[in-house]
Design an enzyme around this catalytic site. Structure first.
Site, PDB file in Angstrom:
ATOM      1  N   GLU A 102      45.989 -20.260-105.668  1.00  0.00           N
ATOM      2  CA  GLU A 102      45.856 -20.579-107.088  1.00  0.00           C
ATOM      3  C   GLU A 102      44.411 -20.351-107.510  1.00  0.00           C
ATOM      4  O   GLU A 102      43.484 -20.594-106.738  1.00  0.00           O
ATOM      5  CB  GLU A 102      46.221 -22.046-107.358  1.00  0.00           C
ATOM      6  CG  GLU A 102      47.555 -22.494-106.808  1.00  0.00           C
ATOM      7  CD  GLU A 102      47.443 -23.093-105.411  1.00  0.00           C
ATOM      8  OE1 GLU A 102      46.308 -23.368-104.964  1.00  0.00           O
ATOM      9  OE2 GLU A 102      48.488 -23.277-104.782  1.00  0.00           O
ATOM     10  N   HIS A 114      43.014 -27.470-100.183  1.00  0.00           N
ATOM     11  CA  HIS A 114      42.526 -27.258-101.540  1.00  0.00           C
ATOM     12  C   HIS A 114      41.007 -27.342-101.584  1.00  0.00           C
ATOM     13  O   HIS A 114      40.389 -28.032-100.753  1.00  0.00           O
ATOM     14  CB  HIS A 114      43.091 -28.328-102.493  1.00  0.00           C
ATOM     15  CG  HIS A 114      44.367 -27.938-103.147  1.00  0.00           C
ATOM     16  ND1 HIS A 114      44.564 -27.980-104.509  1.00  0.00           N
ATOM     17  CD2 HIS A 114      45.531 -27.493-102.626  1.00  0.00           C
ATOM     18  CE1 HIS A 114      45.785 -27.580-104.801  1.00  0.00           C
ATOM     19  NE2 HIS A 114      46.403 -27.294-103.668  1.00  0.00           N
TER      20      HIS A 114
END
Length: 319
Positions: free
Chosen positions: A106, A38
């Site tokens: 995302e 991430h």
């Protein structure tokens, strides 16, 4: 019987903590590692987000377990030619014990350079093209590519493993599962749904590995564990495409109050009931998964590893 592994959360822990958790995982009897990739955590309560490739370098020296990213998005934030170099180097450093898990990503992590966030169909096209580029680079040959989404000019990886890095594809719906079956070396998903496993295998996945992951919160006080999950991981209970399209941790925080303690209690294994933990992991085995990874939410990592070493893993290994 599936292989049981430990899922390391870069969203919650600093690099040194992740390395120590990997050591504890190996000592506890887990057989492999997942690690998230991430740029941001889902919310500020999670509080961390180290660069995964630096952590993987440390893990290669700290433990002997196989490790996989779960998952990397090699499409927007980082060009697939650069991801290929990172993955190849990691595979060399781990003596071939590395698998690259990839997905369509995302907006939370991928929009940071200001690019428009594509719709799901385009993201899958980008992912497929990125896999093609990375596989060509893993050969160690010079690559020039002019595609729909990416350009590569005279790129060659000089540091490559003896065997190409396996690329497993994450999928949570029929379209992504179809892509995984067609072009992946394995399939990754986060719910023990047997129909998705069957679709993967019948669609071309055959005997390739299917891996799944789940989150738990071990603790002697169940109510406190529920509160910990709600504070740190309420994002995992949000419906639909929310997780793919919201661009900032603060947006997930704004939706956090919609997630009730009752919803957490109903949908997450919290506390120290051995049978509940065993049943959650066995559900993946019953659905046909080959590898199952479990992540402990919250600060009581040592308690979790002691609990799994002495009570949960022995039962799973007997089944």
């Amino acid at each position: 019987m599936p292989e049981y592994g430990c899922f390391l959360s870069c969203e919650e822990f600093a690099p040194a903590d992740l390395v120590e958790q990997a050591r504890m995982a190996e000592q506890a009897g887990f057989r492999s590692l997942w690690i998230s990739d991430h740029y941001h955590p889902w919310n500020d309560a999670q509080g961390q987000s180290p660069f995964v490739w630096s952590v993987l370098g440390a893990l290669s020296e700290a433990v002997s377990l196989p490790v996989q990213t779960a998952v990397t998005c090699p499409t927007v934030r980082i060009h697939p030619a650069v991801v290929a170099q990172a993955a190849a180097t990691t595979a060399v450093m781990t003596n071939g014990r590395f698998r690259l898990g990839v997905g369509t990503g995302e907006a939370l992590n991928e929009h940071i350079l200001g690019h428009a966030w594509p719709p799901a169909t385009v993201r899958m096209e980008m992912l497929e093209e990125s896999i093609l580029i990375m596989r060509r680079l893993f050969t160690g040959e010079e690559v020039t590519h002019q595609g729909t989404h990416y350009t590569v000019r005279n790129a060659r990886l000089y540091t490559v493993p003896d065997e190409p890095v396996p690329i497993d594809i994450s999928g949570f719906g029929p379209a992504a599962t179809k892509l995984a079956a067609r072009v992946g070396d394995g399939y990754i998903t986060m719910t023990p749904e047997e129909p998705m496993v069957e679709q993967f295998r019948k669609g071309g996945g055959g005997g390739k590995p299917v891996s799944g992951g789940t989150k738990v919160c071990y603790g002697t006080d169940r109510d406190e564990a529920v509160r910990t999950v709600r504070e740190r991981w309420s994002n995992q209970f949000l419906p639909g495409e929310t997780s793919q399209i919201l661009p900032s941790p603060r947006h997930f925080e704004q939706l956090g109050p919609l997630v009730t303690e009752a919803a957490v209690r109903e949908n997450t294994v919290c506390g120290d009931d051995v049978e509940e933990h065993v049943a959650a992991l066995r559900a993946f085995a019953d659905a046909g998964f080959d590898r199952v990874y479990v992540n402990q939410i919250g600060p009581d990592q040592r308690g979790f590893f002691d609990f799994y070493r002495t009570k949960v893993l022995p039962q799973l290994q007997e089944s």
